[in-house]
Design an enzyme around this catalytic site. Structure first.
Site, PDB file in Angstrom:
ATOM      1  CE  LYS A 155      -2.678   1.374   3.694  1.00  0.00           C
ATOM      2  NZ  LYS A 155      -2.682   2.640   4.468  1.00  0.00           N
ATOM      3  CG  ASP A 173      -7.791   3.960   2.239  1.00  0.00           C
ATOM      4  OD1 ASP A 173      -8.550   3.574   1.467  1.00  0.00           O
ATOM      5  OD2 ASP A 173      -7.839   5.097   2.844  1.00  0.00           O
TER       6      ASP A 173
END
Ligand code: SF4
Length: 265
Positions: A155, A173
């Site tokens: 991420k 997210d």
């Protein structure tokens, strides 16, 4: 990473069986398909692009290195809390060399208001060393290299590749994971499945900003506990069974990263 709510899980199940046809079980490893046609996906992102033509992330930074550090510090912390700490830090340490010279103890003094700061300080010093040793002090624009750095996961790498290098990545997210599953845009059991699903359906011209649009939509409109369908510009297109409105909010440009203005009841 937060798990989808129970309602969202139900909508994923529904999508899986719909994708299999005649109620037959889908092959075990088949990814649930988006509930939206290509035209609907295009329209969703067209509206987001009108609403926020130039969306921006909320983490303050001055170069790719400080962006990388800010994203590493932001794990399980708010962007506002990270910005409060990094404003002073980046004045004295905006390169890997300066961060290394500052040292772990002094770095800790700057970031001790951020959760897990001890571990994060270790990682920031270690990643600064790794950047100097392996990349001439520069942040690499390659995911495989980024995820080798201490404290950097997929991420974080995707955020840096998108924001610092303009690559078409999707950093999933908690907000994006929730939206992907809740409204059936790109259902998936893991962030990576949602990431791949979104990358497969979002038209190229919208991929540069898609991750910011989805984060901001999740933060201010399609919220975790109670989505604010009344102020949603895609309320008519949304296929979430629990939505509370199907009249889209007026499509007007708003600030790059601010909340959506309330509409009259
Ligand atoms: S209509 Fe409601 S549930 Fe659907 S995207 Fe908008 S805020 Fe989310």
């Amino acid at each position: 990473m937060a798990s989808p709510k129970s309602k969202d899980r139900r909508s994923v199940k529904r999508i899986s069986s719909a994708a299999s046809g005649n109620g037959a079980a889908a092959p075990a490893r088949r990814r649930p398909r988006s509930l939206y046609s290509a035209a609907e996906v295009r329209e969703i992102f067209r509206r987001f692009s009108v609403q926020r033509p130039e969306p921006k992330g909320e983490l303050e930074h001055v170069n790719p290195f400080t962006l990388l550090v800010a994203v590493v510090l932001s794990a399980q912390a708010t962007d506002a809390g990270v910005n409060k700490a990094t404003r002073a830090l980046f004045k004295v340490a905006d390169t890997p060399q300066k961060m290394l010279a500052l040292g772990e103890a002094k770095l800790g003094d700057y970031i001790r208001t951020i959760g897990l700061w001890r571990n994060k300080a270790k990682n920031v010093i270690a990643l600064s060393e790794a950047l100097i040793r392996g990349h001439g002090g520069k942040v690499p624009d390659d995911r495989d290299e980024l995820v080798k750095l201490p404290g950097v996961g997929r991420k974080t790498a995707n955020v840096v590749l998108n924001m610092a290098f303009g690559q078409h990545t999707m950093a999933v997210d908690t907000h994006i994971f929730r939206i992907g599953n809740r409204i059936g845009l790109a259902p998936g059991k893991t962030p990576e499945q949602v990431e791949q699903g979104l990358l497969a359906i979002i038209p190229d011209e919208y991929l540069r900003h898609a991750h910011h649009w989805l984060i901001l939509h999740g933060r201010y409109v399609c919220k975790a506990r109670k989505p604010e369908c009344r102020i949603c510009v895609i309320a008519d297109l949304c296929k979430y069974p629990g939505k509370t409105n199907d009249i889209p909010a007026p499509l007007v440009p708003i600030g790059a990263d601010g909340p959506v203005p309330a509409v009259a009841p």
